[in-house]
Structures are given as C-alpha cells and as structure tokens.
Design a protein around this motif. Structure first.
Motif: not given
Length: 246
Positions: A129, A150-151, A158
């Motif tokens: 991330c 996405k984190c 990411v």
C-alpha cells in the motif's frame, strides 16, 4: 562454443556470478521487451505507449489504465522455471555460483531454488500500500474485485514492488551487485540487450578473463566477451547437465 567447453570453464570457477535479463525467461513463456515479438512491439496499450504506462507518473495519474495493462501483459503467475533457472540453482547448491543478479521481476529464479537473488527491478510477487505500506501477495492483486487493488486497512492504492520508469534502483542493491561482480572469477551474462542503465553498466566492474555473454541478438558488450554464444539460453544450460527441469 560447445556446452562441454562452457562446463569446463564452470568447473574451473568457484566465484561465478550470473547477470540475466528478460531473455532468461522467454522460454518459460514470458515475453521480453525489445525484440520483434517483445512487449514494446506487440502490446496494445491503446492511446499510450508501454513505456509511458510503465512509468511512475502514469501509475499515480491513471492507476486504472496502468492496472489494465499490467494485469493483462505483465503477469504470468503460471510460468515455470526453465532449464537455465534450474541449472543456476544447482550451481548455487554446489557453492560455485555466488549470486544471481537479475533484471527480471517474475521470481522464477527463486521458484527454481536459487536463494541469493538480487532483483534489480523488483518483483511482481511483492506489493504494498502506498499509504500505510501494508504488504500484499500477487494472488491478492490478481484476485482483487477492483481494477485497482486497494488496501484493506486504509483504502490506499496497492502498488507492485517493481521499479517503474522515473524511479531509481535501490542503491544498496546496486552496491551489492557491484561487489559480487568485482569479486567474481567468472561472469555469465545472458538474455539482456545491455542497453538499460544503470544495470547494464554493472558488467564493467568485472576484471576476470571468463566473461561469457549468451544472447540471441547483438549487444554493446559483444567485443569484450571472452566467450560469445548466440542461441537459446535454456538449451545451452540444459546441455551442461546440471539441474533438471521439474
């Protein structure tokens, strides 16, 4: 040059360093970049050139377009090591090969069993991330329901742990590569056009007389090679009878 003569040179060496590029993995089904059939000449990046897509600025400005290209053209999770990868791993097990220095990001050297691998351009197997630095696997990136992964902790984007255009190589890693090459009694360079700096400049630190250059096409360093081999990297290493493909 026969595989037998190359094997004799290897048998006389105990500080071998291998420096490889995209051509090392083409026979595992991963395309290179600059050949006629390479990524830069065959990819469909739409309105953008691959070199632009694979840049730091593009990643931050157009992450959706980056990941569409990256996931379809840069990732080969099912690729398997070829005879060259296995032979190098066997040389390391014998104590003759001290380091693999690679420009590749596919992780095939480690999959074949090599331990001391210096990945100058990073690896698709590692992702993080950009906000909180949480780590993610390749499987998590591929399996993301979103185009841009996405984190799960903070929602940040990411990013693959690969060196994009406009990014610098890791200084400590380069210094380690220089030390290995400077101390080598045999340097095998394979599957690289030797045109991408600063990685290509590393070979000038070699001072020995067993500089083997194995590539299908010409390189700027051909005239300095003690041994120049044109042909298949996997076939040449298979002929050494070192590590068998699994």
């Amino acid at each position: 040059m026969s595989a037998e003569r190359l094997r004799q040179m290897i048998d006389r060496s105990d500080r071998i360093v291998f420096f490889g590029g995209a051509g090392t993995s083409t026979e595992s089904g991963i395309p290179d970049f600059r050949s006629a059939d390479g990524l830069y000449n065959t990819s469909d990046g739409g309105a953008y050139a691959p070199e632009e897509i694979l840049s730091r600025d593009f990643f931050y400005r157009h992450p959706e377009e980056f990941y569409r290209f990256y996931k379809t053209r840069m990732l080969y999770p099912d690729a398997a090591p070829n005879a060259a990868h296995y032979a190098l791993a066997e040389l390391e097990r014998q104590g003759r090969l001290k380091a693999v220095i690679t420009q590749n990001i596919d992780g095939l050297h480690q999959k074949a069993g090599s331990r001391n691998v210096l990945e100058l351009h990073g690896s698709v197997l590692r992702n993080y991330c950009i906000d909180c630095r949480e780590l993610y696997t390749l499987a998590e990136v591929i399996g993301s329901a979103e185009t841009v992964p996405k984190c799960r902790t903070c929602g940040g984007i990411v990013k693959p742990d690969v060196v994009l255009y406009q990014e610098s190589l890791d200084t400590d890693l380069l210094e380690r590569a220089v030390r290995y090459i400077a101390q080598a009694d045999m340097l095998i360079v394979a599957g690289t056009s030797l045109t991408v700096q600063p990685a290509a400049g590393l070979i000038r630190y070699y001072r020995g007389d067993r500089f083997v250059l194995l590539n299908r096409g010409e390189t700027p360093a051909d005239r300095w090679a003690d041994v120049l081999i044109r042909g298949s990297i996997a076939e040449v290493f298979a002929g050494l009878g070192l590590g068998r493909e699994e």
